[in-house]
Design a protein around this motif. Structure first.
Motif, PDB file in Angstrom:
ATOM      1  N   ILE A   3       0.861  -1.178   0.000  1.00  0.00           N
ATOM      2  CA  ILE A   3       0.000   0.000   0.000  1.00  0.00           C
ATOM      3  C   ILE A   3       0.900   1.232   0.000  1.00  0.00           C
ATOM      4  O   ILE A   3       1.959   1.234   0.628  1.00  0.00           O
ATOM      5  CB  ILE A   3      -0.975   0.023   1.200  1.00  0.00           C
ATOM      6  CG1 ILE A   3      -0.203   0.046   2.528  1.00  0.00           C
ATOM      7  CG2 ILE A   3      -1.927  -1.159   1.154  1.00  0.00           C
ATOM      8  CD1 ILE A   3      -1.111   0.246   3.739  1.00  0.00           C
ATOM      9  N   SER A   5      -0.218   4.337   0.803  1.00  0.00           N
ATOM     10  CA  SER A   5      -0.833   5.397   1.596  1.00  0.00           C
ATOM     11  C   SER A   5      -0.485   5.242   3.079  1.00  0.00           C
ATOM     12  O   SER A   5      -0.868   4.249   3.716  1.00  0.00           O
ATOM     13  CB  SER A   5      -2.350   5.379   1.415  1.00  0.00           C
ATOM     14  OG  SER A   5      -2.976   6.292   2.295  1.00  0.00           O
ATOM     15  N   GLU A   8      -3.802   5.405   5.109  1.00  0.00           N
ATOM     16  CA  GLU A   8      -4.557   4.155   5.247  1.00  0.00           C
ATOM     17  C   GLU A   8      -4.058   3.357   6.439  1.00  0.00           C
ATOM     18  O   GLU A   8      -4.849   2.798   7.212  1.00  0.00           O
ATOM     19  CB  GLU A   8      -4.424   3.334   3.962  1.00  0.00           C
ATOM     20  CG  GLU A   8      -5.175   2.011   3.999  1.00  0.00           C
ATOM     21  CD  GLU A   8      -5.008   1.210   2.725  1.00  0.00           C
ATOM     22  OE1 GLU A   8      -5.175  -0.027   2.782  1.00  0.00           O
ATOM     23  OE2 GLU A   8      -4.702   1.811   1.670  1.00  0.00           O
ATOM     24  N   LYS A  11      -5.086   5.237   9.730  1.00  0.00           N
ATOM     25  CA  LYS A  11      -6.518   5.093   9.978  1.00  0.00           C
ATOM     26  C   LYS A  11      -6.822   3.726  10.570  1.00  0.00           C
ATOM     27  O   LYS A  11      -7.648   3.596  11.483  1.00  0.00           O
ATOM     28  CB  LYS A  11      -7.293   5.291   8.675  1.00  0.00           C
ATOM     29  CG  LYS A  11      -8.817   5.210   8.852  1.00  0.00           C
ATOM     30  CD  LYS A  11      -9.519   5.427   7.530  1.00  0.00           C
ATOM     31  CE  LYS A  11     -11.039   5.320   7.701  1.00  0.00           C
ATOM     32  NZ  LYS A  11     -11.743   5.518   6.399  1.00  0.00           N
ATOM     33  N   ALA A  12      -6.124   2.703  10.077  1.00  0.00           N
ATOM     34  CA  ALA A  12      -6.358   1.340  10.571  1.00  0.00           C
ATOM     35  C   ALA A  12      -5.910   1.198  12.026  1.00  0.00           C
ATOM     36  O   ALA A  12      -6.644   0.648  12.861  1.00  0.00           O
ATOM     37  CB  ALA A  12      -5.630   0.332   9.687  1.00  0.00           C
ATOM     38  N   TYR A  95       0.891  -4.563   9.668  1.00  0.00           N
ATOM     39  CA  TYR A  95       1.404  -3.472   8.844  1.00  0.00           C
ATOM     40  C   TYR A  95       2.920  -3.388   9.045  1.00  0.00           C
ATOM     41  O   TYR A  95       3.418  -3.484  10.174  1.00  0.00           O
ATOM     42  CB  TYR A  95       0.755  -2.147   9.228  1.00  0.00           C
ATOM     43  CG  TYR A  95      -0.667  -2.009   8.733  1.00  0.00           C
ATOM     44  CD1 TYR A  95      -0.944  -1.397   7.520  1.00  0.00           C
ATOM     45  CD2 TYR A  95      -1.725  -2.510   9.481  1.00  0.00           C
ATOM     46  CE1 TYR A  95      -2.249  -1.279   7.061  1.00  0.00           C
ATOM     47  CE2 TYR A  95      -3.037  -2.398   9.031  1.00  0.00           C
ATOM     48  CZ  TYR A  95      -3.283  -1.784   7.809  1.00  0.00           C
ATOM     49  OH  TYR A  95      -4.574  -1.672   7.356  1.00  0.00           O
ATOM     50  N   ARG A 115       0.311  -5.986   5.152  1.00  0.00           N
ATOM     51  CA  ARG A 115       0.238  -4.723   4.413  1.00  0.00           C
ATOM     52  C   ARG A 115       1.605  -4.061   4.504  1.00  0.00           C
ATOM     53  O   ARG A 115       2.030  -3.632   5.570  1.00  0.00           O
ATOM     54  CB  ARG A 115      -0.839  -3.791   4.991  1.00  0.00           C
ATOM     55  CG  ARG A 115      -2.256  -4.345   4.905  1.00  0.00           C
ATOM     56  CD  ARG A 115      -2.722  -4.442   3.463  1.00  0.00           C
ATOM     57  NE  ARG A 115      -4.087  -4.930   3.357  1.00  0.00           N
ATOM     58  CZ  ARG A 115      -4.429  -6.201   3.236  1.00  0.00           C
ATOM     59  NH1 ARG A 115      -3.468  -7.129   3.219  1.00  0.00           N
ATOM     60  NH2 ARG A 115      -5.681  -6.572   3.141  1.00  0.00           N
TER      61      ARG A 115
END
Length: 537
Positions: A3, A5, A8, A11-12, A95, A115
């Protein structure tokens, strides 16, 4: 999956409690300091676990993952197969914000648990999915083409008689070898976290300073090339100009970040100029200060500048104001005569108050020394490093600077000892040195990252002596200070490569497999791979 961003990701992790696993590198500590401040402002709950290797990563995940469905890896995990290593449950999302490259392809193409946060500006050169992962729908018994081709020798081959799946496997092996052949580093994770704060409109000069320290640590520890550093520096300079507001009312205690041409002299503002010249890796290697001729040449260098030894032997802050103001320019001009063409590089300095001025390199050296203390555990070192970044407590960074001076002295003493005792050996394809048990400096150097600095130091020292040494990688082995039955083996790539990418990680692994050695590849750092070797004698 990849990803691009940062938003993103943030936010997660803002939706629920997050488990944060942070690598104990200078860049990782700076990145966490920025992220921690944002999480605290937004009242986001987290569990922090500092780690310094794969075994600690697995242990921390097993201990805390049952309480956290969301995991964030900072400056670690990108070059490991995370699903295979950690075996997360189906609803666990991991992440990864990491600068270690190349990224593991299973992380790149995993669409369930992983991610991988990568800036859109990074060119990963990742192989296509269909070239790496087998499609079950392929026809195993497909008839081969009857086309012919000519080999390099001009002879015709029945290459087309090879089944399609076998050709695909051969191509896959070539692609994987090419992709994983060299390891290195991408953009600083501290600068990534600053970019996130900027996009969230939470950026401050303090966040930017921590990002600059993270970027500088990559350059000063030879993790990125000069070109990559200049690119990151230019981005940081734009942010410095944007956040500087000379028209607003400010107090003397406000943070001010300024551009400067930094000398490659370690901690010279907090030392005597003579000590800094003698103990810095750059000048010690090029003057060959472990010899009488080299020490004489250094005195000639000072005489050419017209600097009295009495002034050079005083603390830099105690030198005459006129000399202190012009000495950097004098050194830069005189250095060209002695072949020190790149004695300066572009950097930044931080000032707050009347007396508190630190360059980015000062902070890098202080934090590095605190993080790599052989006598302190991972968690304690990490917390001390965080305190060292706290500008409001002067004693922390002053202590880090003083211990860094001791490390500089130990490194030069060990280099001189190895050279004087002729313990540096050329093995044809590489050069190596073994630090013997009982060495005077072993206790202060018994950490893999400190040994990597010694390895680079030796490489530069011999490259200044013989041209051939610059074309060979350098390897250093040293017994563990607390457990001499094991030893660290570290390496740095050849200086003449002109690149900070290293093939030593792959070479170490192949050598270990070939001799069936009992080894442990535990470190995240691929640039001069670190492992523990049993019964090194």
């Amino acid at each position: 999956m990849i990803i691009n961003s940062y938003l993103e990701m943030y936010k997660a992790i803002s939706q629920e409690r997050v488990l944060v696993l942070v690598n104990t590198s200078v860049d990782g500590v700076c990145a966490w300091r920025i992220l921690q401040s944002m999480l605290q402002v937004d009242d986001i709950q987290y569990t922090l676990v500092p780690i310094d290797g794969r075994s600690q990563l697995e242990q921390a995940f097993q201990t805390h993952s049952s309480q956290n469905a969301l995991v964030l890896l900072v400056d670690c995990g990108g070059n490991l197969n995370i699903v295979e290593t950690l075996e997360p449950v189906e609803d666990c999302m991991i992440y990864i914000v990491d600068s270690h490259t190349p990224y593991d392809l299973d992380n790149v193409y995993d669409g369930n648990n992983v991610r991988l946060v990568v800036p859109s500006s990074c060119d990963l050169e990742v192989p296509r999915y269909e070239d790496i992962y087998e499609d079950d729908s392929d026809d195993e018994n497909e008839e081969p083409n009857k086309k012919r081709r000519k080999s390099n020798e001009g002879e015709e081959e029945e290459d087309s008689l090879i089944p399609k799946k076998e050709r695909w496997r051969r191509k896959r092996e070539e692609l994987l070898y090419s992709y994983y052949e060299f390891s290195g580093y991408s953009l600083s994770v501290a600068m990534m976290m600053f970019e996130l704060s900027w996009k969230l409109s939470k950026d401050t000069n303090e966040f930017l300073w921590w990002g600059i320290v993270g970027l500088s640590s990559q350059y000063l520890n030879f993790k990125i090339s000069r070109d990559n550093y200049v690119s990151g520096f230019a981005a940081a300079q734009r942010h410095v100009q944007r956040l500087s507001n000379p028209t607003s009312t400010s107090s003397i205690n406000d943070i001010k970040i300024r551009f400067n041409n930094e000398l490659r002299l370690e901690l010279y503002r907090h030392w005597t100029l003579l000590d800094s010249l003698e103990q810095s890796q750059y000048t010690a290697s090029r003057f060959r200060l472990w010899t009488a001729k080299g020490r004489k040449k250094l005195k000639e260098f000072l005489a050419d500048m017209g600097l009295p030894l009495l002034q050079c032997s005083q603390d830099f802050s105690s030198m005459d104001m006129e000399i202190r103001r012009d000495v950097c320019r004098w050194i830069e001009v005189t250095a060209q005569k002695y072949g020190l063409d790149d004695i300066t590089y572009s950097s930044f300095e931080l000032q707050y108050g009347f007396r508190n001025k630190f360059s980015a390199s000062d902070v890098v050296h202080a934090v590095f020394t605190v993080l790599t203390s052989p006598d302190t555990g991972t968690e304690a070192s990490f917390l001390k490093a965080l305190d060292t970044l706290n500008r409001h407590v002067q004693s922390n960074i002053r202590h880090g600077i003083e211990t860094s001076k001791v490390l500089c002295t130990s490194l030069l003493a060990q280099v001189q000892a190895l050279i004087d005792m002729k313990q540096v050996v050329s093995a044809g394809a590489f050069m190596y040195a073994v630090i013997q048990e009982g060495s005077a400096e072993l206790a202060n150097l018994s950490h893999p990252y400190r040994l990597l600095k010694l390895c680079r130091y030796l490489s530069e020292a011999f490259s200044a002596t013989t041209r051939k040494a610059a074309t060979l990688p350098f390897i250093v082995a040293a017994p563990l200070h607390l457990d001499p039955e094991y030893c660290y083996v570290v390496g740095s790539p050849a200086i003449a490569m002109g690149s900070n990418k290293s093939y030593l990680g792959r070479a170490f692994q192949q050598a270990a497999d070939k001799i069936n050695a009992s080894v442990e590849f535990d470190d995240f750092d691929p640039n001069g791979f670190v492992f523990v070797f049993q019964t090194c004698k």
